[in-house]
Design a protein around this motif. Structure first.
Motif, PDB file in Angstrom:
ATOM      1  N   GLY A 128       1.160  -1.407   0.107  1.00 22.80           N
ATOM      2  CA  GLY A 128       0.154  -0.231   0.168  1.00 22.80           C
ATOM      3  C   GLY A 128       0.899   1.245  -0.037  1.00 22.80           C
ATOM      4  O   GLY A 128       0.424   2.022  -0.114  1.00 22.80           O
ATOM      5  N   SER A 129       2.100   0.916   0.814  1.00 19.51           N
ATOM      6  CA  SER A 129       3.027   2.306   0.614  1.00 19.51           C
ATOM      7  C   SER A 129       3.943   2.361  -0.418  1.00 19.51           C
ATOM      8  O   SER A 129       4.502   3.418  -0.495  1.00 19.51           O
ATOM      9  CB  SER A 129       3.982   2.655   2.195  1.00 19.51           C
ATOM     10  N   CYS A 134      13.138   4.477  -2.445  1.00 19.95           N
ATOM     11  CA  CYS A 134      13.225   4.903  -1.457  1.00 19.95           C
ATOM     12  C   CYS A 134      12.698   5.290  -0.341  1.00 19.95           C
ATOM     13  O   CYS A 134      13.275   5.193   0.840  1.00 19.95           O
ATOM     14  CB  CYS A 134      11.692   5.983  -1.950  1.00 19.95           C
ATOM     15  N   GLY A 135      12.940   3.973   0.702  1.00 24.18           N
ATOM     16  CA  GLY A 135      12.251   3.369   1.454  1.00 24.18           C
ATOM     17  C   GLY A 135      11.142   3.418   2.289  1.00 24.18           C
ATOM     18  O   GLY A 135      11.373   2.929   3.658  1.00 24.18           O
ATOM     19  N   THR A 136      10.131   3.838   1.146  1.00 29.95           N
ATOM     20  CA  THR A 136       8.640   4.040   2.156  1.00 29.95           C
ATOM     21  C   THR A 136       8.385   2.905   2.885  1.00 29.95           C
ATOM     22  O   THR A 136       7.673   2.678   4.121  1.00 29.95           O
ATOM     23  CB  THR A 136       7.534   4.603   1.726  1.00 29.95           C
ATOM     24  N   SER A 159      10.293   1.882   6.350  1.00 34.45           N
ATOM     25  CA  SER A 159       9.998   2.471   7.109  1.00 34.45           C
ATOM     26  C   SER A 159       7.895   1.715   7.771  1.00 34.45           C
ATOM     27  O   SER A 159       7.765   2.179   8.615  1.00 34.45           O
ATOM     28  CB  SER A 159       9.696   4.132   7.412  1.00 34.45           C
ATOM     29  N   SER A 160       7.292   0.169   7.222  1.00 33.68           N
ATOM     30  CA  SER A 160       5.926   1.138   6.993  1.00 33.68           C
ATOM     31  C   SER A 160       5.920  -0.839   7.663  1.00 33.68           C
ATOM     32  O   SER A 160       5.060  -0.713   8.691  1.00 33.68           O
ATOM     33  CB  SER A 160       4.933   1.084   5.442  1.00 33.68           C
ATOM     34  N   GLY A 219       9.249  -5.386  11.022  1.00 30.85           N
ATOM     35  CA  GLY A 219      10.549  -5.542  10.814  1.00 30.85           C
ATOM     36  C   GLY A 219      11.311  -6.733   9.155  1.00 30.85           C
ATOM     37  O   GLY A 219      12.541  -6.660  10.071  1.00 30.85           O
ATOM     38  N   ILE A 259      11.728  -5.584   6.443  1.00 30.01           N
ATOM     39  CA  ILE A 259      12.764  -5.211   5.072  1.00 30.01           C
ATOM     40  C   ILE A 259      13.362  -5.031   4.872  1.00 30.01           C
ATOM     41  O   ILE A 259      13.564  -3.172   6.445  1.00 30.01           O
ATOM     42  CB  ILE A 259      11.283  -4.100   4.979  1.00 30.01           C
ATOM     43  N   THR A 260      14.691  -4.414   4.743  1.00 33.82           N
ATOM     44  CA  THR A 260      16.059  -4.468   4.932  1.00 33.82           C
ATOM     45  C   THR A 260      16.470  -3.168   3.592  1.00 33.82           C
ATOM     46  O   THR A 260      15.534  -3.497   2.380  1.00 33.82           O
ATOM     47  CB  THR A 260      16.774  -5.152   3.913  1.00 33.82           C
ATOM     48  N   MET A 261      15.983  -1.848   3.730  1.00 30.75           N
ATOM     49  CA  MET A 261      16.992  -0.959   2.474  1.00 30.75           C
ATOM     50  C   MET A 261      18.265  -1.109   2.842  1.00 30.75           C
ATOM     51  O   MET A 261      19.257  -0.645   3.064  1.00 30.75           O
ATOM     52  CB  MET A 261      16.228   0.305   2.823  1.00 30.75           C
ATOM     53  N   ASP A 309      18.532   0.118   8.283  1.00 28.35           N
ATOM     54  CA  ASP A 309      18.277   0.959   9.734  1.00 28.35           C
ATOM     55  C   ASP A 309      19.652   1.018   9.942  1.00 28.35           C
ATOM     56  O   ASP A 309      20.227   1.574  10.835  1.00 28.35           O
ATOM     57  CB  ASP A 309      17.181  -0.310  10.752  1.00 28.35           C
TER      58      ASP A 309
END
Lengths: 162, 426, 588
Positions: free
Chosen positions: C526-527, C555-557, C560-561, C565, C567-569, C574
């Protein structure tokens, strides 16, 4: 007879807030750069962490910043409608609004946590935001969370796993 | 990589886009720009309509792209002098003018300019700001290399002494470069119509009558006034600003019958920005004939200007502007065609929405290349369905040099020119 | 990361730009004592050949596997230094830059001590991130050198021919039985009164005979999926069972427009009230009356015609019929269309009186204003109405003229009544009805006006929000023939770039989802603005989210959503960002 020696007063150093700034690559980081190229002066209290988009900013990073002893945290991203990734800044804003409430409940003054839209051509504005934050936080004093080094009550839970 | 190359003349936003689109196909692209930096007029704007994007913010990444692209060779401060040959096989002679600075060693640090004792009006600031004899046109210039304006330079040699990189070279000479290309894209842009020929408006006579580009520079955060709007005569903040449309457009009497297409929108935008930049309020009135808000998002922008921002619109062509000698305020004589009234309104400042005319560069190139133009000097298209082909095979065009248009249309056309040009370069 | 980080730190004087305020030697000295720093130096100009050479020599001598340069803004020279480390065989993502010029020396120039301390902090932060940096593979995606062009009007035809001429195969799909679209229905093309057939026929012939173009008439897209370079679609011809599966690398959407339907407005159900497009068809030699200009009801030449502009455009809540949502936009071409058509009418029928009812006259294009000047010389009457008082078209049963148009003229202040034989509504454009299906199939979005949304309204009018899908013509918004063709050629150029290169680099610093932690909640999807995350069903019956790497912009959105935990960008983990914050606050 006992000689009374005057205990020299410790010179109080003025409190200098430590502010962490999360700036997005496309707008606010470029705006901060422009402040530099325009030689606009502002106080040296901010430490900038560059991210690609303010949408990247996980609330945990903000909470950790306060735990580690930040006196203030600034999130600066693109103006509404200008986000390089279309809507990342809106999502940052939503998180900011919730987090602000949460932090206030924890006793962290809202002046310590700010979100601003700064475009790549707003060098002067970036400097102004930093000046304001430094002045505001100087007035209210150091963060109540303190730090490990100043003997605060925060326990170091370790770094994030990912 | 393909054997042939493409030449793009002009590095405003249209030229930049055309070059990037050709180069992205793996084709070698030469870009020739006559001023010291790429960016063109778009770099002078504060914000663009209808999105109110910061112009420099959206343009500078493209400027950096064109300078860094592996397939693009960027020749700034250079001009096309001669073209011979035919489509698929053009030989182009380019003069690289001397900057008196070694491009490879200059780091753009700017110390030279800080110490230069000479100040002259800045072209980029439309004459309302200043620059030094050694200068970059604007802080985000690409390439970030200084240039000495020999006409202004007094040869004091302070810059040469100060430069740590040893980049100042007074004896530098112009260079002639010859390139062979398969096709050419003209993107030589526009000049602003100089309203000094319209005596009734007092441009260049009355201090507080400005051209639209001069007003843009006032509005720009990186302009000579840091984004603060003030009057040229006394430095006071104007509280009543009038915008006059169709100055040098839709005017057959003065030989300018065509519509300059973008002035309605840019005036609305500037009126909104004036209200935004001027603290304590400012009344803005736009005097128009028709409001041409035709593009995507334009009509909504126009409606918002009225309802949200309170910009006033009066339908009437201003007949005459008279200056009050003491206050330097301006009296506008105009017939409000909707009410039939003849009115006289006083304003603190007047901005003339001047039309766009083919640039000096376009005129020169049309002679060098024998490219037919219409009666105004815009390059003529080959047909309705070949809108970016000039009448010379292998020579294409993009942006205002073809006809007046806004940035989205210019950029779209630039990609079209890139497509057409690439077919002659593979 | 297996190996021990060995970091080289380089602090730049930048002439006196940094060195004049910051004690650069002190900062280098400080850096050399930080954990994992193998060597730390200062230099006059790090970006110079000598500075770059110094880094390269040290990589060899000290076996460096991370490099930090503390100098100007990374927005300036990050690519420069990344190239330097790549030349020595290191991955460009093990390089980190600290900004000591734009963010320190230039903004704290009167506070050298504080500036030096800040510089040390920033270097320490960069070193903290550098310790945790990892090489990232350059993500290249193969691009199939074939394109799909959706729509066979002037835009689709132009785009297809360009791509085909460039050497790539094109699948050109058109839902009607013939090419040419709406342009083929016009009488003449303004402003030069070209015959549309004369312009279209050679192009259509070229397209039909082109060795690189496969035309599909009377066809539609049954199914489509994939991402840039790797699409698959199923094409179905109408009235046929057979389906064809095709593969291609890029897509140009050129679905055009349909005219606004003015039913319920301006007495449209009266047979003598027609649209501008209807009038064009009446005037064509192959039209219902063989090109004779006569009124539909009685077959006689019209003595007077009233044109009304802005029908279905520039609407607001007050002037839209019940139940319809207002089209707030301007349809861009109707003013000139109306003017040009009036001139054509006068040519066919010099005695016909023409009345033009308009709000603003938008003859903005090349040669359009001159047309307007010509129009005024025909002696026609112009009436300027306003949006709060629309003209009214009423029936005159049994009277001499079948219709009366009543309108307020804002320039004379008079209410005017005009008896007319014919009313022509200059109707606006709305998106083609296939547009919304295409939108969901291709993951492209629509603007508020329901035309397709471009990636950036000023600088990327031809790119959709999805890589690999480009927009051409009225599919993106109303425009005339020359502008549509420009966009079509432009979209073709955009499509040819990845196809010509054969591969396209997609973002390396992307999102990575750990399946073990993912609960399949879908919040990340969704994000994501770029539709880069989809569900995947795992064999164990678990459903997880998966990133389509080629579409991810980093973008990383999503990161952070994620509540789990998972998802790694990459390159902005993090851990890495937190290490910088810790370094800023807890160390030193």
């Amino acid at each position: 007879m006992v000689e009374v020696q005057e205990i020299p007063k410790k010179v109080e150093r003025e409190f200098e807030p430590k502010i962490i700034g999360f700036l997005c690559n496309w707008c606010s980081y470029a705006g901060a750069d422009l402040a530099g190229t325009s030689r606009v002066q502002y106080p040296p209290n901010i430490r900038i962490v560059r991210v690609m988009c303010t949408g990247r900013i996980d609330p945990q990073l903000i909470l950790n910043a306060f735990r580690y002893g930040a006196d203030g945290v600034l999130i600066a991203g693109c103006h509404e409608g200008d986000c390089h990734y279309i809507g990342g800044n809106y999502r940052a804003y939503r998180k900011y609004l919730l987090l602000k409430e949460f932090l206030q409940i924890m006793g962290i003054d809202e002046k310590r946590f700010r979100l601003e839209w700064v475009s790549a051509s707003e060098g002067e504005r970036f400097a102004k935001v930093v000046r304001e934050m430094v002045d505001d936080i100087k007035e209210i004093g150091p963060s109540p969370l303190g730090t490990i080094t100043t003997g605060g009550i925060v326990e170091d839970e370790g770094e994030p796993k990912i | 990589m393909s054997e042939k190359a493409v030449l793009v003349v002009g590095a405003g936003v249209s030229g930049i886009q055309a070059a990037i689109d050709v180069a992205n196909q793996g084709i070698k692209t030469y870009v020739v720009e006559k001023s010291p930096s790429v960016g063109g007029h778009m770099a002078q704007l504060d914000k663009t309509f209808p999105t109110l994007d910061c112009s420099a913010c959206i343009l500078t990444p493209k400027m950096v792209d064109v300078a860094r692209h592996p397939h693009i060779e960027l020749l700034t401060y250079s001009e096309v002098k001669d073209v011979s040959g035919t489509a698929g096989n053009f030989t182009v002679k380019i003069e690289k003018k001397p900057r008196y600075i070694d491009e490879n060693t200059c780091t753009g640090c700017g110390h030279c300019a800080i110490h230069c004792p000479v100040e002259v009006p800045s072209e980029f600031d439309e004459g309302i700001g200043v620059r030094r004899a050694i200068y970059v046109p604007f802080p985000q210039a690409v390439p970030l290399v200084y240039t000495i304006d020999k006409d202004a330079c007094i040869e004091c040699e302070l810059c040469q002494n100060i430069c740590e990189a040893g980049a100042v070279k007074y004896d530098q000479e112009s260079e002639e470069i010859e390139v062979k290309v398969g096709s050419i894209i003209l993107a030589t842009g526009y000049d602003l119509f100089n309203a000094n020929s319209l005596r009734n408006y007092g441009y260049e006579v009355y201090d507080n009558v400005l051209s639209s580009l001069e007003f843009e520079r006032l509005l720009s955060a990186s302009g000579p006034a840091g984004g603060h709007v003030f009057r040229m005569s006394d430095g006071k903040i104007p509280r009543r600003i009038a915008f006059i449309q169709c100055v040098g457009s839709r005017d057959p009497e003065h030989g300018m019958p065509y519509c300059s297409r973008v002035c309605c929108m840019y005036a609305i935008k500037n009126a909104i920005l004036a209200k935004d930049h001027i603290h304590g309020g400012c009344e803005t009135t736009i005097y128009y004939i028709d409001v041409r808000a035709f593009g995507k998002g334009f009509e909504e922008f126009y409606q918002n200007a009225q309802t949200r921002f309170g910009v006033k619109f009066v339908r009437g062509k201003v007949g005459e502007i008279i200056e009050d000698e003491t206050t330097k305020n301006l009296l506008l004589r105009v017939e409000n065609t909707e009410t039939g009234e003849l009115t006289q309104e006083e304003f603190d400042m007047v901005v003339l929405s001047s039309g766009l005319i083919p640039s000096q560069g376009s005129m020169e190139l049309s002679k060098i290349l024998n490219v037919p133009t219409d009666q105004y000097g815009f390059f003529e298209e080959a047909s309705r369905i070949l809108p970016v082909d000039t009448k010379i095979e292998g020579v294409y065009m993009a942006g205002v040099c073809e006809s007046v248009k806004d940035i989205p249309d210019g950029v779209g056309q630039a990609s079209a020119a890139a497509m057409r040009a690439s077919l002659k370069a593979i | 990361m297996e190996e021990e980080p060995r970091i080289g730190v380089y602090v730049c004087n930048c002439g006196i730009n940094i060195g004049g305020v910051v004690n650069v030697e002190e900062v280098a000295e400080y850096a050399s004592k930080l954990p994992n720093v193998a060597v730390a130096r200062s230099h006059l100009y790090m970006c110079s050949d000598r500075g770059q050479g110094m880094i390269k020599d040290d990589i060899d001598e000290f076996k460096l596997n991370r490099v930090v340069v503390a100098s100007c803004s990374p927005r300036m020279h990050e690519p420069t230094f990344r190239k330097v480390v790549e030349e020595k065989g290191l991955n460009k993502y093990v390089f980190e830059q600290a900004n000591l010029r734009e963010h320190v020396s230039w903004v704290h120039s009167k506070q050298p001590e504080e500036a030096t301390n800040k510089a040390k902090d920033l270097v320490r932060m960069a070193v903290a991130k550098a310790r945790l940096l990892e090489p990232l593979p350059q993500q290249m995606v193969d691009v199939k050198g074939e394109a799909l062009v959706i729509g066979g009007g002037i835009s689709g035809l132009s785009a297809a021919k360009s791509i085909a001429d460039r050497g790539f195969k094109v699948h050109l799909i058109e839902k009607t039985p013939s090419f040419g679209g709406k342009m083929a229905q016009l009488y003449k093309v303004f402003p030069t009164f070209d015959d549309p057939q004369e312009l279209l026929n050679p192009l259509i012939e070229d397209v039909m005979n082109h060795p690189n173009i496969i035309p599909y008439l009377s066809s539609e897209i049954a199914d489509i999926d994939g991402y840039i370079g790797n699409y698959r679609a199923v094409i179905r011809a109408q009235n046929e069972e057979e389906e064809k599966e095709i593969e291609f690398g890029t897509i140009v959407v050129a679905t055009g427009f349909q005219p606004y339907d003015p039913t319920g407005e301006f007495n449209y159900n009266n047979p003598n009230v027609i649209t501008l497009l209807d009038l064009h068809q009446l005037m064509r030699d192959d039209g219902p009356t063989q090109g004779n200009l006569v009124t539909p009801a009685d077959g006689k030449p019209p003595r007077s015609i009233a044109f009304i502009s802005c029908v279905g455009s520039r609407q607001n809540e007050n002037i839209v019929p019940e139940g319809k949502k207002p089209n707030t936009y301007c349809s861009r071409v109707c003013c000139t269309g109306m003017i040009a058509t009036s001139i054509e009418v006068k040519e066919k029928s010099p005695d016909t009186d023409i009345f033009l009812l308009y709000r603003d006259l938008r003859t903005h294009g090349k040669g359009h204003e001159e047309l307007f000047t010509d129009f005024r010389e025909t002696g026609s009457t112009m009436i300027r109405y306003t949006d709060d008082q629309l003209p009214v078209v009423s029936n005159n049963e049994g009277a001499e003229y079948p219709l009366t148009v009543t309108s307020y003229d804002s320039l004379s202040g008079l209410n005017i009544e005009i008896p007319v034989d014919l009313v022509v509504l200059a109707t606006g454009m709305i998106p083609d009805d296939t547009a919304s299906q295409i939108a969901s199939k291709l993951h492209i979005t629509m603007s508020a006006d329901k035309f397709f949304q471009e990636l950036h309204p000023k600088l990327a009018p031809l790119n959709s929000v999805t890589d690999g899908v480009y927009l051409a013509g009225c599919t993106q918004g109303p425009k005339d023939v020359p502008d549509s063709v420009s966009q079509a050629f432009g979209a073709a150029a955009k499509a040819c770039a990845p196809m010509a290169m054969g591969t396209v680099e997609v973002e390396s610093t992307i999102s990575v989802i750990n399946e073990d932690y993912c609960t399949g909640c879908g919040v990340c999807q969704g994000s994501c603005e770029f539709s880069a995350i989809v569900f995947e069903d795992k064999p164990e019956g678990k459903r997880v989210s998966k990133v389509i790497e080629a579409l991810c912009k980093g973008c990383g959105t999503c990161g952070s959503s994620c509540p789990s935990g998972a998802i790694t960008m990459l390159h902005f983990k993090d851990r890495q960002l937190d290490a910088m914050v810790r370094a800023a606050l807890l160390e030193g």
